[in-house]
Design an enzyme around this catalytic site. Sequence first.
Site, PDB file in Angstrom:
ATOM      1  CD  GLN A 100     -14.161  36.873  25.585  1.00 62.08           C
ATOM      2  OE1 GLN A 100     -14.872  36.154  24.889  1.00 62.08           O
ATOM      3  NE2 GLN A 100     -13.084  37.495  25.128  1.00 62.08           N
ATOM      4  CE1 TYR A 170     -17.342  39.386  19.002  1.00 60.44           C
ATOM      5  CE2 TYR A 170     -18.541  38.336  20.789  1.00 60.44           C
ATOM      6  CZ  TYR A 170     -17.784  38.244  19.639  1.00 60.44           C
ATOM      7  OH  TYR A 170     -17.464  37.015  19.118  1.00 60.44           O
ATOM      8  NE  ARG A 356      -3.747  33.770  15.585  1.00 59.82           N
ATOM      9  CZ  ARG A 356      -3.363  34.706  14.709  1.00 59.82           C
ATOM     10  NH1 ARG A 356      -3.599  34.549  13.418  1.00 59.82           N
ATOM     11  NH2 ARG A 356      -2.745  35.792  15.120  1.00 59.82           N
TER      12      ARG A 356
END
Length: 419
Positions: A100, A170, A356
Amino acid sequence: MTTPDPFTPAQLGPLTLRNRLIKCATFEGATPDALVTDDLISFHREVATGGVAMSTVAYCAVSPEGRTDRHQIYLREEAMPGLRQLTDAIHAEGALAAAQLGHAGAVANSVSNRKKALGPSRIPAPMGMSLTHKMSSDDITDLLVKFRRGARMAVDAGFDGLEIHCGHNYLISSFLSPALNHRHDGYGGSLVNRARLAREVIGVVREEVGDEAAVWAKLNMYDGVGTPGPGHGGRLTGFNVDEACAVAQLLESDGHLDAIEPTAGSSLLNPMYLFHGDAPREEFANAFRGSMRTGLKVAAPVFLKEYDYHPGYLLPLARHLRAAVRMPLILLGGITDRASMQTALDEGFDFVAMGRALLREPDLPLRIQSDPTVTSRCVHCNLCMPTIYSRTRCPIRDGEVADPLDHDFVNTPSDSSSA
């Protein structure tokens, strides 16, 4: 037309994936010196062994100030040997490796990084308790050079895929947001202008790597501020799904991407919108010290909201993107069992991303493949989230917290899985 099986091979740009399951980018908290560690390698090796087709390393910043704090990897020559060991370990388990690529912008901790946080405008950078430096045209030109160089380094280190981080407010995402981008030049104002930085970054990355790697964007659909759309009247204060569809169409027309991974929420303004489920407010506050801890304890009810969890919880928003573009889409959010995987593929999504649930059970994909009735033991308590400041983990799996499923816990459908 028959929809594909989640566990059959699929093409993503130049890559052939062994199935349609991708480990999404979740910061591992395993790089204290901003370099690859044995812990980071073990983290991704375990996921690769567990059956996903590709594991995404998060977070590979393109510059020192682009990290959320100084403990994150940024792409440089010193990091290359460790990154090569990491990709080799993932490949040895039959999976592909993705990096990423991103710049944290206002999410960066300027105190930790010892460098000013950057933004489209002078906006709050709460982790450093400061304001961002408004990027000049020269700063933007320099940023494009950094993304190009970072993409080349990632590919040379053995990464098969590059995810460009255009989400969660971001840096690139903050340029997209009308709540954060107050510019009056060619990078602000209209949606086309606000999308310019994303298009230019993606363009230089593709130009640099060509077909050496798959390239996709993690694109916000909704920042969690104002109304999500579509069709809502009134003033929309944040990026919303109508604008996301328009940006996705621009990115598709540019022809540089192999896919888009729709996401949501804002690390600056509304982080829980991405996760849904419980909001571990006390645990988040206790992950910090001093004034940050005090501030989080006071602001937690507003900053860390709770959203009901249900399988495929980002699907309602993502459907709008699916209708807006023809290019491949990767569905994220509540994909933790065979039913949610198949629903995504039945609705025209090409891949699914898991997060998760793999912290709790890295081998969940293999178990689901062997037995379609298997469901995740993740209870979307989100106690894993504050652990990113030490070492990302599932506290239930590690025995730090009692497992509700082992203590007369009522396992309703909404309690059976998490994103």
